[in-house]
Scaffold this motif. Structure first.
Motif, short mmCIF file in Angstrom:
data_model
loop_
_atom_site.label_atom_id
_atom_site.label_comp_id
_atom_site.label_asym_id
_atom_site.label_seq_id
_atom_site.Cartn_x
_atom_site.Cartn_y
_atom_site.Cartn_z
N LYS A 203 -19.49 -8.76 -6.68
CA LYS A 203 -20.31 -8.76 -7.88
C LYS A 203 -20.56 -10.18 -8.36
N GLU A 204 -19.53 -11.04 -8.30
CA GLU A 204 -19.69 -12.43 -8.75
C GLU A 204 -20.64 -13.19 -7.85
N ILE A 205 -20.61 -12.94 -6.54
CA ILE A 205 -21.48 -13.64 -5.61
C ILE A 205 -22.92 -13.16 -5.75
N GLU A 206 -23.09 -11.84 -5.82
CA GLU A 206 -24.44 -11.27 -5.86
C GLU A 206 -25.00 -11.12 -7.27
N ASN A 207 -24.12 -11.27 -8.27
CA ASN A 207 -24.54 -11.13 -9.68
C ASN A 207 -25.25 -9.80 -9.89
N ASN A 208 -24.63 -8.71 -9.38
CA ASN A 208 -25.26 -7.39 -9.51
C ASN A 208 -24.59 -6.60 -10.64
N ALA A 209 -25.02 -5.36 -10.83
CA ALA A 209 -24.53 -4.55 -11.95
C ALA A 209 -23.49 -3.53 -11.50
N SER A 210 -22.84 -3.77 -10.36
CA SER A 210 -21.84 -2.82 -9.86
C SER A 210 -20.62 -2.81 -10.75
N MET A 211 -19.79 -1.79 -10.59
CA MET A 211 -18.59 -1.61 -11.40
C MET A 211 -17.36 -1.68 -10.49
N PRO A 212 -16.76 -2.86 -10.33
CA PRO A 212 -15.61 -3.01 -9.43
C PRO A 212 -14.43 -2.12 -9.81
N TRP B 238 0.85 -1.21 0.00
CA TRP B 238 0.00 0.00 0.00
C TRP B 238 0.88 1.26 0.00
N VAL B 239 1.90 1.26 0.87
CA VAL B 239 2.75 2.45 1.01
C VAL B 239 3.69 2.58 -0.19
N LEU B 240 4.35 1.44 -0.57
CA LEU B 240 5.36 1.51 -1.61
C LEU B 240 4.77 1.79 -2.99
N THR B 241 3.50 1.47 -3.20
CA THR B 241 2.87 1.77 -4.50
C THR B 241 2.07 3.06 -4.44
N PHE B 242 2.25 3.81 -3.36
CA PHE B 242 1.55 5.09 -3.18
C PHE B 242 0.03 4.92 -3.29
N GLY B 243 -0.50 3.82 -2.75
CA GLY B 243 -1.93 3.61 -2.69
C GLY B 243 -2.50 2.81 -3.84
N PHE B 244 -1.70 2.55 -4.91
CA PHE B 244 -2.24 1.82 -6.05
C PHE B 244 -2.60 0.38 -5.68
N TYR B 245 -1.82 -0.21 -4.80
CA TYR B 245 -2.17 -1.57 -4.37
C TYR B 245 -3.48 -1.56 -3.59
N GLY B 246 -3.75 -0.46 -2.88
CA GLY B 246 -5.03 -0.33 -2.19
C GLY B 246 -6.18 -0.30 -3.16
N ALA B 247 -6.01 0.40 -4.28
CA ALA B 247 -7.05 0.42 -5.31
C ALA B 247 -7.28 -0.99 -5.86
N PHE B 248 -6.17 -1.74 -6.07
CA PHE B 248 -6.28 -3.10 -6.58
C PHE B 248 -7.01 -3.99 -5.57
N TRP B 249 -6.70 -3.80 -4.27
CA TRP B 249 -7.33 -4.62 -3.23
C TRP B 249 -8.82 -4.34 -3.16
N PHE B 250 -9.24 -3.10 -3.23
CA PHE B 250 -10.66 -2.77 -3.23
C PHE B 250 -11.33 -3.35 -4.48
N TYR B 251 -10.65 -3.22 -5.61
CA TYR B 251 -11.21 -3.77 -6.86
C TYR B 251 -11.46 -5.26 -6.74
N ARG B 252 -10.52 -6.04 -6.21
CA ARG B 252 -10.68 -7.48 -6.11
C ARG B 252 -11.80 -7.86 -5.15
N ASN B 253 -11.97 -7.12 -4.09
CA ASN B 253 -13.04 -7.42 -3.14
C ASN B 253 -14.42 -7.13 -3.73
N PHE B 254 -14.52 -6.01 -4.43
CA PHE B 254 -15.81 -5.68 -5.04
C PHE B 254 -16.10 -6.57 -6.25
N ARG B 255 -15.05 -7.09 -6.91
CA ARG B 255 -15.28 -8.05 -7.99
C ARG B 255 -15.84 -9.35 -7.42
N TYR B 256 -15.34 -9.77 -6.26
CA TYR B 256 -15.86 -10.96 -5.58
C TYR B 256 -17.34 -10.75 -5.23
#
Length: 991
Positions: free
Chosen positions: A736-745, A716-734
Motif C-alpha cells: 500500500k505504501e509503495i503503490e499508494n492505493n486504497a487497500s486495507m492491510p 507461525w505454529v506456536l502462535t496458532f497462525g497469528f504470526y502468519g496474519a501479522f506477516w501478511f499484514y506487514r507485506n500488504f502494508r508495504y
C-alpha cells in the motif's frame, strides 16, 4: 523288478553303498570337471531381451532372465536332467551373491556335466570355463539335523564379475537313485518370490507307461505333443511376477505355482514300490528277540508292553541318519539299528515294527509329509519326507512317531502327530488315510496364588500341570537348559509383568509318568506389587493370564492373502487366586465367553467374601490350525472382543502412612482459573514489550517484510497462525505504501487465507521488474499452492489436526517468504532485525508450546478433546483407570465419550457402552464420584440442547427408581447430536 536282492544282508548293501560313495567322491575330487556340449535332445533357449528391470521386486541384486529345465526319460538309459540359467547383475549385492555357483548332485549314482559358463557383457559373451575356480566339496548341509546324505557340490567361483553383467550357465545331472527302481517322478515351480523374465520347462518322455501330470496355483498350461524324439510336455511363460508369502503362513502352505509329473497312477502303486523296502528290513535276530522277551517279562499288560517298546526306540536309539545312496529310502534291518543304537526315521520305525510284531501287535509303516498337505497331490514316490508307525490295538488306531522323545506314559496319553494324511504300507492299501488322532490328552493348566499385603507387597506361587505334548516339550527344555537356566528364563518372563519380582525358592518338577504329565512349582516374592496411581490417590495392582494372552494378541496386518497359522491343538487353563490381607474388598462376579470357529476363550470372575478371596479363571481351547484369508476379518474381531480380558486390575485409596504422598506448595495453584490468569498476565507483558520495542517503529530499507524461514515457521505454529496474519499484514502494508492505493492491510492480514495468490501476484510483478528470470513458482503451481493453503487454514480452524495443519500452511508460504528474503539479501538490516529472537518472542514460544502439546494430545486422545470422540480413540491407560474404578467392566466397549476435564480424562468423563451409561467427576477433595445405569434400568432420557458457541448439551438419565444423573456433552461440530442419537438407539434396543 526290484534291484535289492533280498538274500543280500542289508548291512552289506549299506557298506557297499558307502564304499562306492567314497570311491566316487575321491575319483571326482582328483579328476577334472567334465565339460561337454549340449546333449542333442535339448531344445536350446536364447536369452530373453528386456529393457525393463523390475527393480522394486528383485531381491539380492539379481534379475533372473531365464529358468530353463529339460528332462529326458528313456527306459534304455538313466534319466538326464538339463538346466540352463541366466542371471542379470543389478547392483553390488548381486555381484557378491551370484559370483559363486553351487551345483549339487549325488556321486554314488549321478554324474554332473558342465556345458556352458559365461558372462555376457554389452553383447559380448566371455567364456569362463577356463578361468573360473572349480572344486568338488562335500558340504553335508543337513549335518546340524543329524543327517548325512553324501551329496557333493560343484563349487564354481567366477572371476571379474561386474554390475551390468549377465551370468549364464548350463549343466546336466545324469542318473537316478536305484532305490526308486526306475520309477520316475519330478516337480518344478512355475513362479517364485522373485520375478523371472522367461520360464521354459520341457520333459521328453519315451517310456511305454503313461505319464501323469498336475498343475496347481497357476494359469499356465502344459502343451503335450508327440514328436520324433518322443512324447513332449512343455511349459513356457514370460515375465512371471514375484509372489510374496504373508508372514505367519503355515509351513505347509506355498503360494507359488507348481507342476508335478509322475508315472504312477495311484497311491496303491506307491505302496507296491515301498512296502517291499520295509518288509525285508523287519527281521528279528537273537538280540531283538531277547529285547522282546525282556519287555514281556517286565510288563505283563499289552498296553504297557507297547509303551515300553515305543519308549525304548525313542530314548535308547538316538536319531542319526546315514542316508547314503539307496539308504535315502531303504531302511536298515532292525537288528542293525538295535546294534548301532542310532537310526533315522525309517530305521527307528522298522525297529519299532519288529518289536511290535514280536509282541503280537499289528502295525505298519506310514509315510507322511511334515511340510506339505497331501490332499490333492499327484501320487508320487517323492511325496513323502518322514516315516512313522500306524498301529491297531483294541479296535483303535494309533499313530506313533519313534523319532519323538520325552514321551512318558501309556499310548493313550502320549501325543500322536497329525500330518493330515498318511500312506499306510500294507497289502491292499490303495489310498491316503486321514490321520485324525485323538488329541484330548494334552494341555497346560496353571494355578497362580497371590497373597497380598499392603506393607510387604505380595507372595506369588505358580503350579503348572503339563499334559501330552506340552509335557514332552517341557521335559525337553528342562534337559537342554538345565534347572538354573530354566529358572532364570521363567524369572525374566515374570519380570515383564512385575519388575521387582525375585525367586524365593528354586523351581521344582515332579513327574507323573502314568498320565504323561509333568508338574512344576514356582515360588516368588514381589516387594513392589502395589503401584501408586498417577494422581497419587490410589495404589493399584494387576493380574495377568500370561499363559493365554500371547494367543490373543491382535496381528498388525488388517487383511491377508494367505492362510494364518495357529498353534493347535492347544488347551490352556489358568486360575489366579488372590488372597487379601484385609476384609474390606468387594468385587462383582462376572462371566465372559468368546466362541468362534477358531478358538474358545472364557473368563470367570468370582469373589468369595467370607474368605476375602478373588478367583479369576481363564480358559483357551484352539479349534483349528489355520485361518483362511476370507475368515481373517472374523478372526481379528474375535481377538478384539477379548481385549479387555487380558488382565484384571484392582485398586484402593491410599491411607495415611501407607505411602509417601507429600503435597507440593504449588499444587493448589495448578487449577484452570490460576493457569488462565497467569497466561493473560504474560500475554499483557508480551504486548507491553512489543509496544516498547524501538525497532518496531524504525524505518528500514526493506523490500516487503523479510524474516528468516526458521522464525516464520516456528512463530507461525506456536502462535496458532497469528504470526502468519501479522506477516501478511506487514507485506500488504508495504504494498500500500509503495503503490499508494486504497487497500486495507489489516483486513487482508485478518483474512490472510484468501490472499495467498494476490500476494504472489505483487511479488511476481516485483520479480519481473528486477530480474530477467523468475525466482517464484509458476502461475499453475501457485494456483495449486493457494488452494492447498486455504484448505490447510480451513482444516486448522475446524480444530481437525490443528498442529499438522499449521505446519502445512507454514510450509506452503515459504516460497513467497524465501523470495522476499532473497530480494532483500542476507546482509539486509531489516532481515536481521525481523529475524532476531527477542524476549517477547521467547516468552510467546514458552506460552504457546504447552498449548500445542494440549492440541496434539487432544487430537490423539491422550488429553481431553473439545468434542465428543469415539471410544476407540481412548488410550488403554484411561480404559484401565475406568476398569479399576468400576466404571466399566472388562469386555465393555465404549462407543462415545466426552470429557470436560482440563488436563486428564481421569478427572471427568461422560459416555456409554454397549450395555450401560456412565458419568464420573472429581470433587474438590480429590475423590471421584460416579453414576452408572444399565439400559434395562433407564426409564427416560431427556435432552437440553445448547446452541451457544463451545457450549455443553445436558443429557438427563432417569432411572426406573426415579433417581437421575447428568451427562455433559460438548456441542462442538454438532457431535452432541451424534452422541445422543446413538445413546437413544442403544436404550431403545435394550428396553
Amino acid at each position: 523288478m526290484p534291484v535289492v536282492n533280498s538274500k543280500t544282508p542289508n548291512w552289506l548293501n549299506s557298506f557297499f553303498a558307502f564304499f562306492c560313495l567314497i570311491q566316487a567322491h575321491l575319483c571326482l575330487a582328483e579328476s577334472d570337471i567334465n565339460v561337454a556340449p549340449y546333449p542333442n535332445w535339448v531344445t536350446p533357449q536364447a536369452l530373453p531381451k528386456t529393457d525393463d528391470i523390475p527393480l522394486d521386486h528383485i531381491q539380492n541384486g539379481v534379475h533372473y532372465l531365464l529358468v530353463d529345465a529339460q528332462i529326458s526319460v528313456n527306459p534304455k538309459q538313466e534319466p538326464h536332467y538339463f538346466y540352463h540359467y541366466a542371471e542379470h547383475i543389478v547392483n553390488q549385492a548381486g555381484v557378491e551373491g551370484s559370483s559363486q555357483l553351487n551345483l549339487d548332485y549325488d556321486p554314488s549314482y549321478q554324474q554332473i556335466v558342465l556345458h556352458d559358463l559365461r558372462i555376457v557383457r554389452e553383447s559380448e559373451a566371455i567364456d569362463k570355463t577356463k578361468t573360473a575356480l572349480m572344486k568338488l566339496i562335500q558340504r553335508e548341509e543337513d549335518m546340524d539335523d543329524l543327517i548325512y546324505n553324501g551329496r557333493t557340490t560343484l563349487n564354481i567361483i567366477l572371476d571379474d564379475v561386474r554390475i551390468g553383467d549377465t551370468i549364464e550357465y548350463s549343466y546336466s545331472i545324469i542318473g537316478m537313485n536305484p532305490v526308486f527302481q526306475g520309477i520316475f517322478a519330478y516337480r518344478h515351480n512355475v513362479n517364485w518370490a522373485v520375478p523371472v523374465e522367461q520360464l521354459y520347462l520341457r520333459l521328453l518322455w519315451n517310456k511305454p507307461s503313461k505319464l501323469q501330470y498336475q498343475l496347481e496355483k497357476t494359469n499356465i498350461n502344459v502343451t503335450h505333443t508327440n514328436t520324433t524324439k518322443g512324447s513332449e510336455y512343455v511349459i513356457q511363460a514370460n515375465q512371471l511376477p514375484s509372489i510374496q508369502i504373508d508372514e505367519g503362513a503355515p509351513s505347509w502352505f506355498s503360494p507359488w505355482g507348481r507342476v508335478y509329473f509322475s508315472e504312477l497312477k495311484s497311491w496303491g502303486d506307491v505302496v507296491n514300490w515301498s512296502e517291499e523296502l520295509y518288509t525285508n528290513a523287519i527281521k528279528a535276530d537273537s538280540n531283538t528277540n531277547q529285547l522282546i522277551t525282556d519287555i514281556k517279562n517286565k510288563h505283563p499288560e499289552k498296553d504297557a508292553q507297547i509303551s515300553a517298546a515305543l519308549r525304548f526306540v525313542q530314548d535308547e536309539v538316538r536319531y542319526l541318519g546315514i542316508e547314503l545312496g539307496q539308504n535315502s529310502h531303504l531302511p536298515n534291518a532292525a537288528h542293525e539299528t538295535l546294534q548301532n543304537r542310532y537310526g533315522d526315521c525309517k530305521d527307528k520305525a522298522v525297529l519299532l515294527l519288529t518289536l511290535l510284531e514280536g509282541l503280537g501287535v499289528e502295525a505298519s509303516p506310514a509315510l507322511v509329509n511334515t511340510e506339505e498337505k497331501l490332499d490333492n497331490v499327484l501320487p508320487s514316490i517323492h511325496a513323502f519326507n518322514h516315516v512313522i508307525t500306524y498301529m491297531e490295538h483294541n479296535d483303535k488306531g494309533y499313530w506313533l512317531d519313534p523319532t519323538r522323545t520325552y514321551q512318558h506314559g501309556s499310548i493313550d496319553t502320549i501325543h500322536q502327530p497329525d500330518f493330515g494324511h498318511a500312506l499306510i504300507l500294507k497289502t491292499g492299501s490303495k489310498d491316503l488315510t486321514p490321520m485324525q488322532p485323538d488329541q484330548s490328552m494334552h494341555g497346560t493348566f496353571v494355578k497362580d496364588t497371590f497373597t497380598l499385603s499392603s506393607e510387604h507387597g505380595a507372595s506369588f506361587t505358580s503350579i503348572t500341570d503339563f499334559y501330552g505334548w506340552n509335557a514332552e516339550r517341557e521335559r525337553s527344555r528342562l534337559e537342554e537348559q538345565g534347572r538354573d537356566k530354566f529358572q532364570e528364563n521363567y524369572l525374566e518372563f515374570f519380570k515383564s509383568y512385575y519388575p521387582s519380582i525375585n525367586t524365593e525358592k528354586l523351581i521344582e518338577h515332579n513327574e507323573r509318568p502314568l498320565y504323561n504329565a509333568l508338574t512344576s512349582t514356582e515360588n516368588y516374592k514381589i516387594p513392589d506389587f502395589w503401584q501408586e496411581s498417577q494422581d497419587k490417590q490410589r495404589i493399584e495392582g494387576d493380574f495377568h493370564p500370561n499363559l493365554i494372552s500371547p494367543y490373543l494378541k491382535v496381528p498388525d496386518e488388517l487383511e491377508r492373502s494367505h492362510p494364518l497359522y495357529l498353534t493347535h491343538p492347544l488347551h490352556l487353563e489358568q486360575t489366579i487366586t488372590v488372597n487379601f490381607e484385609k476384609d474390606d474388598w468387594n468385587f462383582n462376579n462376572e462371566y465372559f465367553a468368546e466362541r468362534n470357529p477358531f478358538f474358545t476363550f472364557t473368563t470367570d470372575i468370582k469373589f468369595v467374601p467370607e474368605n476375602q478371596q478373588l478367583i479369576l479363571t481363564y480358559g483357551y481351547q484352539s479349534k483349528t490350525d489355520t485361518v483362511l484369508p476370507e475368515d481373517y476379518p472374523e478372526y481379528l474381531q474375535a481377538l478384539k472382543n477379548t481385549a479387555n480380558y487380558k488382565y484384571f486390575g484392582i485398586q484402593r485409596p491410599i491411607v495415611s502412612g501407607q505411602t509417601s504422598t507429600e503435597a507440593t506448595w504449588y499444587s493448589a495453584y495448578l487449577t484452570p482459573t490460576y493457569v488462565i490468569i497467569a497466561y493473560l498476565l504474560l500475554y499483557v507483558l508480551i504486548l507491553v514489550l512489543w509496544l516498547l520495542d524501538k525497532d518496531r517503529k524504525a524505518k528500514g530499507d526493506s523490500i516487503f517484510y523479510p524474516v528468516s524461514a526458521t522464525k516464520l515457521t516456528i512463530m507461525w505454529v506456536l502462535t496458532f497462525g497469528f504470526y502468519g496474519a501479522f506477516w501478511f499484514y506487514r507485506n500488504f502494508r508495504y504494498i500500500k505504501e509503495i503503490e499508494n492505493n486504497a487497500s486495507m492491510p489489516v483486513a487482508r492480514g485478518i483474512f490472510f487465507s484468501f490472499w495467498y495468490y494476490s500476494l504472489w501476484q505483487k511479488l511476481k510483478e516485483d520479480c519481473d521488474e528486477r530480474f530477467t528470470c523468475s525466482h517464484l513458482p509458476s502461475r499453475s503451481i501457485v494456483t495449486v499452492l493457494a488452494v492447498a493453503f486455504f484448505a490447510s487454514i480451513f482444516v486448522g480452524n475446524a480444530d481437525v489436526l490443528m498442529v499438522p495443519s499449521l505446519l502445512v500452511s507454514a510450509a506452503l508460504v515459504l516460497p513467497l517468504a524465501n523470495y522476499i528474503q532473497f530480494v532483500n539479501g542476507q546482509d539486509s538490516a531489516s532481515l536481521k532485525t525481523n529475524s532476531k529472537w527477542k524476549i517477547r518472542h521467547i516468552l510467546l514460544a514458552i506460552l504457546s508450546l504447552p498449548l500445542c502439546v494440549l492440541s496434539v494430545g487432544s487430537e490423539i486422545g491422550f488429553l481431553p478433546s473439545e468434542s465428543v470422540i469415539k471410544g476407540d480413540k481412548l488410550w488403554s491407560s484411561d480404559i484401565t483407570t475406568m476398569q479399576r474404578r468400576g466404571i466399566i467392566s472388562p469386555g465393555d466397549t465404549i462407543e462415545y465419550f466426552y470429557s470436560d476435564a482440563f488436563l486428564t480424562i481421569g478427572d471427568d468423563g461422560n459416555g456409554f457402552t454397549q450395555r450401560h451409561v456412565f458419568s464420573y467427576w472429581k470433587n474438590e477433595d480429590g475423590s471421584v464420584e460416579q453414576q452408572l445405569a444399565e439400559y434395562s434400568h433407564i426409564q427416560d432420557i431427556q435432552i437440553q440442547w445448547n446452541t451457544e458457541f463451545a457450549g455443553n448439551s445436558i443429557v438427563t438419565i432417569v432411572r426406573e427408581d426415579g433417581s437421575q444423573f447428568l451427562l455433559f456433552v460438548a456441542n462442538a461440530e454438532r457431535k452432541d447430536k451424534v452422541f445422543v442419537k446413538k445413546l437413544k438407539a442403544n436404550w431403545i434396543r435394550y428396553r
